[in-house]
Design an enzyme around this catalytic site. Structure first.
Site: not given
Lengths: 254, 596
Positions: B295, B439-441
């Site tokens: 993140r 992406y990545e949450g």
């Protein structure tokens, strides 16, 4: 074989150079400085000779302020074994430390270090004098191969291909000799991260001109530095007659 | 053609003047670190970014990745030049810059890696995916793998001859990993047979490295339902003992809006041989460790794209001649004035500048806190730093990627029609930046992470790690005449942040929908206050240097002017975000699905 590589700290080639307001020179304060590109080629060539087993030690040398240690570290990150800084706060430029003074400094270091080969840039991109290599060779009484685009070292001799006005010239010099590099000699590598870290631990000697018995009093006086006049936009002519007329009467060149 | 030169002056300002990053050399493991070394590394790193990676950014976008069929197994060809560029990058030792030296890494502080990541993402975000994922895999194996796995995999990942992936997503589960179906069945030799389909796997298949190491989330046969039943496995493309091909195959690659030179794969595992990393059913914990790093990496993508977009918008605004300044010609000898004379164009450039420089300070600060959290000899200091990193991770990820997109769009706006066409290369930044918000949450998930997980943790302990130093800064500098126009707006915005924090903490405890409804606006409000604090710190240093007559006066004066712009024209957004966050869930939730 021992190689000495003189390098110069110059304004980075990407920087747009500005003339000082008082016309005394160019602005150097807080400007990005780098190794003179021709000297990078010289370091690269020396490192290649070492990698091919022809050289045993590479010494990088520079003249300049304390900050010039950065450029020596760069040379050592590419592969120089140690560095020597001849410390001076005078500008390495006309009216400061001039080519002859640089050549004399390097002569003193060559006599001390006794290298078999000196490889250096053919000129620095700041004052573009293009004289130091030739002067140093003359002071040492060594053969010189300037503007080298190819280099081969064999049996105590160095064969140099030179870029001259009429094409290419090949010379064979007996070592010890001096080479100045042209752009096409090689493409310098990017320094590797482990080598950058190792370079921090390599020996860096700091000396000064008086210890080498050289005098930096300038022989030239800089009267004024100014930017070249801005180029005026071109015009389009409608016929050959008009062109001839303009060349005759406006430009007065025919 | 777009331009990029690494903002080394500003990077040095943040590292040395603002953060004093050289103090990290007091930490065990970083003894060799110094300001000089940092400068030298970033200088050389910037050459690779600006000369090697940047020159492949447009061509990589146009060519994209190609799925090829060869001897029954598919492979992915990266765009022309990527392999050579990767070799240069790898040979230079850049893959392992922040990896543990015990396993072949360079052991440099994360703050240096953070700066490097920014430059890589500015130069070529697609390229950055490959070493970025390898680094994530390295960290996960380093933290959770046993010694045998570490010995086999870590040196190859640090060197970059092997690369890594994170295989989490499946067709039926993206955000909700509890729905994972991929199965892992124990084998007699201690390995596992892993079967399933993973999608959206970045760097899942490519031609840059000798081997690809997949970190795969899967369920053991006795796994409980949901997220408490997933385990993490290492599944290499080639088995390390004899380099025979494992049954992990790329089924397809995605055709995407942006980062086209990054290979995004469907990965089919058919009883592929794998090994368990960490404990059974504890895969989520390992995955989160990996995700947190990732993140912060994605946050740097937002900043990286914003920086390169800013540089191009600025260059264009200085050279594009259109119209005259509103108060009369500024360049009467030219056919028109450059568009930088116009207030609205300046507004766009200054938002870009205010964000990138502020976010650089914010990101590098967190990079440094990450170093302290890992290396400081004192456990309490480590914990405090770890808290700050945990709190700020969702804020950096969401805010910086939202702003990456915004700045890319502003640059297209500055270019006008010339930005919308492909030729100038700035529309690519809009397309590339977009994925970072997802992406990545997704950024909405980051906001939930902030209010749902980070805020209540330790009864607000994480929040206090941020609130206390800001409070102290305001108290210490509130009297300083020269800094009034910076510190006063910070103080005002900070007190509103405390109010919304208290409101969400109270309401959210009773009704999680209330916390969710406030979350995205609250995150943005928080980010703006954090940036305001950074601008105050930068402004204070700039003021000190000017007063002392040190350094480049023009640079420091521009800093102060940009700081004032931020306070007057960017920070006020925190007020509106505050109002929205305080408005409550009612108007968001009252429409039934049919009423829309």
């Amino acid at each position: 074989m021992k190689i000495l590589v003189p390098i110069k700290r110059v304004i980075d080639y990407n920087v747009r150079v500005r003339v000082k307001a008082d016309s005394s020179g160019v602005e150097l304060a807080n400007i990005k400085m780098s190794v003179n590109p021709f000297d990078e080629i010289a370091i690269e060539e020396a490192v290649r000779l070492k990698e091919s087993g022809k050289a045993t030690e590479i010494i990088a040398v520079t003249i300049g302020p304390d900050k010039a240690q950065e450029q020596l570290r760069t040379a050592m990150a590419i592969g120089a074994d140690r560095g020597i800084l001849v410390k001076t706060d005078a500008p390495i430029d006309l009216g400061g430390v001039e080519p002859l003074a640089v050549a004399r400094t390097l002569k003193a270091l060559v006599e001390r270090e006794k290298p078999d080969l000196v490889i250096m840039g053919k000129q620095s991109i700041d004052d573009d004098s293009g004289q130091t290599g030739q002067m140093l060779a003359a002071l040492l009484g060594w053969p010189q191969g300037t503007f080298a685009s190819k280099l081969e070292v064999n049996d105590g001799k160095v064969t140099v291909t030179r870029e001259v006005d009429g094409g290419l010239e090949t010379l064979t010099l007996t070592l010890p000799a001096l080479i100045t590099t042209d752009l096409r000699l090689n493409e310098p590598r990017y320094a590797k991260l482990p080598d950058i870290m190792k370079a921090k631990k390599k020996e860096l000697e700091i000396t000064d001109p008086s210890a080498l018995g050289v005098d930096y009093t300038p022989r030239l006086q800089v009267l004024k530095v100014s930017t070249p006049p801005e180029r005026k936009g071109g015009g389009r002519v409608s016929s050959v007659d008009e062109l001839i007329d303009k060349l005759k009467n406006e430009a007065k060149v025919i | 053609m777009p331009v990029y030169s690494a903002p080394l002056d500003d990077i040095r300002f943040v590292l040395h003047d603002v953060l004093g990053a050289e103090s990290l050399s007091a930490l065990p493991g970083y003894e060799e670190f110094s300001a000089d070394l940092a400068d030298q590394i970033l200088e050389e790193g910037s050459k690779i970014c600006a000369e090697v990676l940047f020159s492949l950014n447009q061509s990589g976008d146009q060519e994209g990745c190609v799925l090829e069929n060869g001897d029954g197994l598919t492979s992915v060809r990266t765009p022309a030049g990527f392999k050579t560029a990767y070799d240069t990058f790898r040979d230079g030792g850049w893959c392992g810059i922040a990896c543990d030296p015990a396993y072949g890494g360079m052991g440099m502080p994360h703050v240096i890696n953070t700066a490097m990541k920014e430059m890589i993402c500015s130069a070529n975000m697609s390229f950055g995916m490959y070493p970025g994922l390898s680094y994530g895999a390295f960290e996960a194996i380093h933290k959770f793998g046993d010694e045998a796995l570490k010995t086999i995999y870590l040196p190859k990942l640090a060197e970059g001859v092997w690369s890594g992936t994170m295989c989490l997503t499946e067709p039926q589960c993206g955000t909700d990993l509890g729905l994972i179906k991929t199965r892992a069945v124990p084998q007699d030799d201690g390995s596992y047979a892993v079967t399933g389909t993973k999608i959206f796997i970045s760097a899942g298949e490519h031609d840059l490295t000798e081997n690809i190491i997949h970190l795969v989330l899967a369920r053991l046969p006795d796994a409980p339902e949901g997220v408490k039943g997933i385990s993490l496995f290492i599944v290499p493309k080639f088995l390390p003992d004899d380099m025979s091909r494992n049954a992990v195959v790329c089924g397809a690659i995605e055709h995407k809006m942006g980062i086209k030179a990054s290979s995004t794969c469907v990965i089919n595992l058919d009883e592929a041989k794998g090994w368990l990393i960490g404990e059974p059913h504890k895969g989520l914990r390992a995955m989160f460790a990996m995700m947190n790093d990732a993140r912060l990496g994605v946050a740097m993508q937002g900043l990286g794209i914003a920086e390169v977009a800013y540089q191009n918008g600025l260059a264009y605004a200085k050279e594009r001649l259109q119209m005259r300044a509103l108060d009369g010609a500024k360049f009467p000898d030219k056919p028109a004035d450059p568009i930088i004379v116009h207030p609205d164009v300046r507004r766009m450039i200054l938002i870009s500048k205010g964000f990138t420089e502020g976010a650089r300070a914010l990101s590098y600060w967190i990079g440094m806190e990450l170093d302290i959290s890992l290396k400081h000899p004192d456990a309490d200091t480590r914990q405090a730093a770890d808290d700050i990193v945990a709190l700020m991770t969702p804020i950096l990820k969401a805010y910086q990627t939202d702003m990456g997109s915004e700045v890319a769009n502003l640059t297209v706006q500055i270019y006008g029609g010339h930005g919308y066409i492909q030729e100038h290369g700035v529309e690519q930044y809009v397309r590339d930046a977009r994925i970072a918000q997802i992406y990545e949450g997704a950024n909405g998930i980051q906001a939930l992470d902030l209010v749902g997980r980070k805020m209540p943790q330790g009864y607000g302990r994480l929040l206090r790690r941020f609130f206390h130093p800001v409070q102290r800064f305001i108290e210490e500098n509130g009297e300083d005449e020269a800094l009034q126009d910076l510190v006063f707006p910070l103080a005002r915005a900070f007190s509103k942040l405390q109010q919304s924090t208290a409101m969400i903490a109270q309401k959210g405890l009773k009704d999680p929908v209330e916390a969710g409804a406030a979350s995205s606006d609250y995150l943005r409000q928080f980010a703006l206050v954090a940036l305001a604090w950074m601008w105050c710190r930068m402004g204070r240093v700039a003021q000190e240097r000017i007063s002392a007559g040190q350094g480049d006066k023009a640079f420091y004066e521009a800093k102060l002017k940009t700081a004032r712009f931020f306070m007057q024209r960017m920070l006020p957004e925190a007020d509106s975000r505050f109002k929205m966050a305080m408005a409550g869930a009612e108007s968001l939730m009252s429409l039934s699905a049919e009423e829309f």
